[in-house]
Design an enzyme around this catalytic site. Structure first.
Site, mmCIF file in Angstrom:
data_model
loop_
_atom_site.group_PDB
_atom_site.id
_atom_site.type_symbol
_atom_site.label_atom_id
_atom_site.label_comp_id
_atom_site.label_asym_id
_atom_site.label_seq_id
_atom_site.Cartn_x
_atom_site.Cartn_y
_atom_site.Cartn_z
ATOM 1 N N HIS A 146 24.381 45.912 40.297
ATOM 2 C CA HIS A 146 23.083 45.723 39.627
ATOM 3 C C HIS A 146 22.502 44.325 39.849
ATOM 4 O O HIS A 146 21.338 44.085 39.519
ATOM 5 C CB HIS A 146 23.195 45.983 38.125
ATOM 6 C CG HIS A 146 23.528 47.395 37.763
ATOM 7 N ND1 HIS A 146 22.734 48.462 38.133
ATOM 8 C CD2 HIS A 146 24.582 47.927 37.085
ATOM 9 C CE1 HIS A 146 23.280 49.588 37.692
ATOM 10 N NE2 HIS A 146 24.403 49.295 37.057
ATOM 11 N N ASP A 182 28.642 54.787 42.261
ATOM 12 C CA ASP A 182 28.624 54.518 40.823
ATOM 13 C C ASP A 182 27.600 55.448 40.156
ATOM 14 O O ASP A 182 26.610 55.838 40.785
ATOM 15 C CB ASP A 182 28.235 53.050 40.593
ATOM 16 C CG ASP A 182 28.357 52.602 39.145
ATOM 17 O OD1 ASP A 182 29.365 51.937 38.826
ATOM 18 O OD2 ASP A 182 27.446 52.900 38.339
ATOM 19 N N HIS A 184 25.402 54.746 38.046
ATOM 20 C CA HIS A 184 24.105 54.075 37.879
ATOM 21 C C HIS A 184 23.560 53.634 39.236
ATOM 22 O O HIS A 184 24.326 53.198 40.105
ATOM 23 C CB HIS A 184 24.271 52.855 36.972
ATOM 24 C CG HIS A 184 24.903 53.181 35.646
ATOM 25 N ND1 HIS A 184 26.261 53.057 35.427
ATOM 26 C CD2 HIS A 184 24.361 53.661 34.505
ATOM 27 C CE1 HIS A 184 26.525 53.430 34.180
ATOM 28 N NE2 HIS A 184 25.393 53.803 33.596
ATOM 29 N N ASP A 271 32.410 55.826 37.042
ATOM 30 C CA ASP A 271 31.741 56.297 35.822
ATOM 31 C C ASP A 271 31.060 57.648 36.021
ATOM 32 O O ASP A 271 30.332 58.120 35.144
ATOM 33 C CB ASP A 271 30.771 55.249 35.248
ATOM 34 C CG ASP A 271 29.987 54.491 36.294
ATOM 35 O OD1 ASP A 271 29.983 54.926 37.474
ATOM 36 O OD2 ASP A 271 29.356 53.478 35.954
#
Ligand code: Q9C
Ligand code: ZN
Length: 331
Positions: A146, A182, A184, A271
């Site tokens: 991120h 991931d 996200h 995740d």
């Protein structure tokens, strides 16, 4: 900070302990600490002013008030639309807001040292692979995907995957691909390489219409300028199970093959697991063997970078299942 309250962080130190103990227990290969490195290489990906901010942020925070040593630093004001971003104020809270994009990523004592050492793991893994090792896994925290050239958020401060990809480029490979699995969207990695034709960024993630980080990660983001066509987003709805998810990953891997990548960097978030407390895909522990073997079928030198994954008790098994699935197919 969540819904107006300070809540326990999901990005716990114990996450790494579980992966490391599973990794050593299942004997997947030698485990080593990274070599030292010069901070200057971080500026291949991050801006000098952002690196300088991170380096001194904790001391600056305590200089405001010695009692701050017992509290995390969080942003409280942001240069949103209509406000200037071209001048970084001297005020600490204002600079914090310049560089942060959420309130979920506090700075604490040791944040810089941990992020820096984590980046060192990614650099070491990339150097090993550039030097002829088939694959290496950078196990570190905090995560990185991120974080952009000059911003942090999503528990990420330095973009480890981008540093690994850039290292492979700097070691002489002309085309490097990133596969971000991931849950996200890897907004930082996408932003860093968005105008770059030498690094193909592919990502499979929760649809940003409903999932963090919300403001990037749609399928129509395909790159800009010279980078046009070299960004691939595959958003999937919350509730997606392994069958559909695997088809999306295989599509991304076909794009990697068509790009004729010379090496692969995997942003390895776990995740996507059905038991993850903050995510919405439904992968099961056994599925990760197949994730690993599909990645091995790309037949590329591969750097795995540890990202998210918050089902702490199952995280070690899931991560090492993926690596073992890769290893069995690769050898
Ligand atoms: N109520 C990574 O997986 N939002 N970062 C959490 C919880 C932030 C995830 C909301 C999620 C960041 C690397
Ligand atoms: Zn994540």
């Amino acid at each position: 900070m969540f819904r107006g309250q300070m809540v326990p962080c999901f990005a716990l130190p114990a996450r790494l302990d579980h992966v490391l103990s599973e990794l050593t227990g299942r004997k997947l290969g030698p485990v080593q600490m990274p070599a030292t490195f010069d901070d200057a290489v971080l500026a291949r990906v991050h801006t000098p002013d952002y690196l300088q901010f991170l380096r001194t942020a904790w001391d600056d925070w305590i200089a405001l008030d010695p009692a701050n040593a017992q509290r995390d630093a969080l942003p409280s004001v942001w240069p949103n639309q209509g406000l200037r971003r071209d001048r970084a104020p001297d005020n600490f809270a204002a600079r914090m807001g310049m560089y942060a994009f959420d309130t979920g990523s506090p700075l604490t004592a040791g944040t810089w040292e941990a992020a820096r050492e984590g980046a060192g793991c990614a650099l070491a893994a990339a150097h090993a692979v550039a030097g002829g090792t088939r694959a290496a896994f950078a196990l570190s925290r905090p995560p990185g995907h991120h974080a952009g050239a000059d911003f942090f958020g999503g528990y990420c401060f330095l973009n480890n995957a981008a540093l690994a990809a850039q290292t492979l480029r700097d070691q002489g490979l002309s085309r490097v691909a990133v596969l971000d699995i991931d849950y996200h969207h890897g907004n930082g990695t996408q932003a860093i390489f968005y105008e770059c034709p030498d690094v193909l960024v592919t990502s499979i993630h929760g649809d940003p219409m409903t999932e963090y980080p919300f403001f990037l990660g749609h399928a129509d983001e395909t790159g800009r300028g010279a980078g046009s066509g070299f960004n691939v987003n595959m958003p999937l709805p919350r509730g997606t199970g392994f069958g559909v998810w695997r088809e999306a990953m295989r599509f991304a891997l076909r794009r990697v093959r068509d790009f004729r990548a010379q090496a692969l960097v995997v942003s390895m978030g776990l995740d996507t697991f059905e038991g993850d407390p903050i995510s919405g895909f439904l992968l099961k522990s056994g599925d990760y063997f197949l994730v690993g073997s599909d990645i091995a079928d790309a037949a590329l030198p591969t750097v795995f970078i540890f990202e998210g994954g918050y089902a702490v008790a199952q995280l070690g098994v899931n991560a090492v299942n993926l690596l073992e699935g890769f290893e069995r197919r690769a050898s």
